[in-house]
Design a protein around this motif. Structure first.
Motif, PDB file in Angstrom:
ATOM      1  N   GLU A  89       9.478  -8.196   1.717  1.00  0.00           N
ATOM      2  CA  GLU A  89       9.993  -7.463   0.555  1.00  0.00           C
ATOM      3  C   GLU A  89       8.908  -7.278  -0.510  1.00  0.00           C
ATOM      4  OE1 GLU A  89      11.648 -10.177   1.933  1.00  0.00           O
ATOM      5  OE2 GLU A  89      13.059  -8.876   3.008  1.00  0.00           O
ATOM      6  N   GLU A  90       8.101  -8.320  -0.729  1.00  0.00           N
ATOM      7  CA  GLU A  90       7.006  -8.218  -1.702  1.00  0.00           C
ATOM      8  C   GLU A  90       5.954  -7.216  -1.238  1.00  0.00           C
ATOM      9  OE1 GLU A  90       6.937 -12.682  -3.659  1.00  0.00           O
ATOM     10  OE2 GLU A  90       6.035 -12.384  -1.666  1.00  0.00           O
ATOM     11  N   ILE A  91       5.687  -7.219   0.046  1.00  0.00           N
ATOM     12  CA  ILE A  91       4.714  -6.264   0.607  1.00  0.00           C
ATOM     13  C   ILE A  91       5.211  -4.838   0.416  1.00  0.00           C
ATOM     14  CG2 ILE A  91       3.632  -5.445   2.747  1.00  0.00           C
ATOM     15  CD1 ILE A  91       3.693  -8.418   3.685  1.00  0.00           C
ATOM     16  N   LEU A  92       6.485  -4.601   0.708  1.00  0.00           N
ATOM     17  CA  LEU A  92       7.051  -3.259   0.565  1.00  0.00           C
ATOM     18  C   LEU A  92       7.121  -2.826  -0.897  1.00  0.00           C
ATOM     19  CD1 LEU A  92       9.860  -3.437   3.274  1.00  0.00           C
ATOM     20  CD2 LEU A  92       7.730  -2.099   3.378  1.00  0.00           C
TER      21      LEU A  92
ATOM     22  N   GLY B  47      -5.430   2.378   9.176  1.00  0.00           N
ATOM     23  CA  GLY B  47      -4.442   1.502   9.799  1.00  0.00           C
ATOM     24  C   GLY B  47      -3.954   0.420   8.859  1.00  0.00           C
ATOM     25  N   CYS B  48      -4.818   0.004   7.962  1.00  0.00           N
ATOM     26  CA  CYS B  48      -4.447  -1.001   6.961  1.00  0.00           C
ATOM     27  C   CYS B  48      -3.310  -0.474   6.087  1.00  0.00           C
ATOM     28  CB  CYS B  48      -5.662  -1.339   6.118  1.00  0.00           C
ATOM     29  SG  CYS B  48      -5.323  -2.350   4.694  1.00  0.00           S
ATOM     30  N   LEU B  49      -3.421   0.785   5.670  1.00  0.00           N
ATOM     31  CA  LEU B  49      -2.386   1.380   4.838  1.00  0.00           C
ATOM     32  C   LEU B  49      -1.095   1.576   5.632  1.00  0.00           C
ATOM     33  CD1 LEU B  49      -4.503   4.005   2.874  1.00  0.00           C
ATOM     34  CD2 LEU B  49      -3.745   1.750   2.109  1.00  0.00           C
ATOM     35  N   CYS B  50      -1.219   1.889   6.895  1.00  0.00           N
ATOM     36  CA  CYS B  50      -0.057   2.056   7.763  1.00  0.00           C
ATOM     37  C   CYS B  50       0.699   0.733   7.911  1.00  0.00           C
ATOM     38  CB  CYS B  50      -0.499   2.585   9.124  1.00  0.00           C
ATOM     39  SG  CYS B  50       0.859   2.954  10.233  1.00  0.00           S
ATOM     40  N   LYS B  51      -0.024  -0.349   8.119  1.00  0.00           N
ATOM     41  CA  LYS B  51       0.602  -1.670   8.236  1.00  0.00           C
ATOM     42  C   LYS B  51       1.259  -2.075   6.925  1.00  0.00           C
ATOM     43  CE  LYS B  51      -2.605  -3.360  11.717  1.00  0.00           C
ATOM     44  NZ  LYS B  51      -3.744  -4.258  11.970  1.00  0.00           N
TER      45      LYS B  51
ATOM     46  N   THR C 221       1.785  -6.199   6.828  1.00  0.00           N
ATOM     47  CA  THR C 221       0.782  -7.032   6.159  1.00  0.00           C
ATOM     48  C   THR C 221       0.401  -6.433   4.812  1.00  0.00           C
ATOM     49  OG1 THR C 221      -1.078  -5.860   7.164  1.00  0.00           O
ATOM     50  CG2 THR C 221      -0.282  -7.806   8.330  1.00  0.00           C
ATOM     51  N   MET C 222      -0.030  -7.315   3.942  1.00  0.00           N
ATOM     52  CA  MET C 222      -0.593  -6.899   2.652  1.00  0.00           C
ATOM     53  C   MET C 222      -2.097  -6.727   2.888  1.00  0.00           C
ATOM     54  SD  MET C 222       0.059  -6.446  -0.650  1.00  0.00           S
ATOM     55  CE  MET C 222       1.364  -7.462  -1.317  1.00  0.00           C
ATOM     56  N   PRO C 223      -2.695  -5.679   2.330  1.00  0.00           N
ATOM     57  CA  PRO C 223      -4.148  -5.543   2.474  1.00  0.00           C
ATOM     58  C   PRO C 223      -4.860  -6.761   1.884  1.00  0.00           C
ATOM     59  CG  PRO C 223      -3.204  -3.509   1.647  1.00  0.00           C
ATOM     60  CD  PRO C 223      -2.110  -4.547   1.620  1.00  0.00           C
ATOM     61  N   ARG C 224      -6.036  -7.057   2.413  1.00  0.00           N
ATOM     62  CA  ARG C 224      -6.841  -8.176   1.911  1.00  0.00           C
ATOM     63  C   ARG C 224      -7.296  -7.884   0.486  1.00  0.00           C
ATOM     64  NH1 ARG C 224      -9.943 -11.109   6.526  1.00  0.00           N
ATOM     65  NH2 ARG C 224      -8.615 -10.593   8.286  1.00  0.00           N
TER      66      ARG C 224
ATOM     67  N   LEU D  84      -0.754  -3.377  -8.668  1.00  0.00           N
ATOM     68  CA  LEU D  84      -0.193  -3.065  -7.354  1.00  0.00           C
ATOM     69  C   LEU D  84       0.655  -4.212  -6.794  1.00  0.00           C
ATOM     70  CD1 LEU D  84      -3.354  -1.486  -5.672  1.00  0.00           C
ATOM     71  CD2 LEU D  84      -1.430  -0.299  -6.729  1.00  0.00           C
ATOM     72  N   ILE D  85       0.217  -5.450  -7.001  1.00  0.00           N
ATOM     73  CA  ILE D  85       0.907  -6.548  -6.315  1.00  0.00           C
ATOM     74  C   ILE D  85       1.872  -7.328  -7.203  1.00  0.00           C
ATOM     75  CG2 ILE D  85      -0.927  -6.818  -4.613  1.00  0.00           C
ATOM     76  CD1 ILE D  85      -1.840  -9.325  -6.121  1.00  0.00           C
TER      77      ILE D  85
END
Length: 72
Positions: free
Chosen positions: A6-9, A38-42, A48-51, A69-70
């Protein structure tokens, strides 16, 4: 740092509106920030959250802070 799905979304949603306000697509951001699309797609799927380094690059493209953003 661990994030729930949920936090990632929610973070992706904040990213989405910031990039849309600038008229960018995910493809535009990935090219400008020189990151893997692909990072943005995930991220979009809530996988996953980007690094941290990637979030920094994205925030530079969007003209905001990583915390914009986070963090709600």
């Amino acid at each position: 740092m661990e994030f729930t799905r949920e936090e990632i979304l929610e973070a992706y949603k904040r990213y989405f509106f910031k990039r849309a306000d600038l008229g960018y697509t995910d493809s535009d951001v990935s090219k400008i920030a020189d990151i893997d699309a692909g990072c943005l797609c995930k991220w979009k799927k809530g996988t996953t959250m980007p690094r941290e380094r990637t979030l920094f690059k994205i925030s530079n493209v969007l003209g905001c802070k990583v915390t914009d953003l986070i963090c709600a």
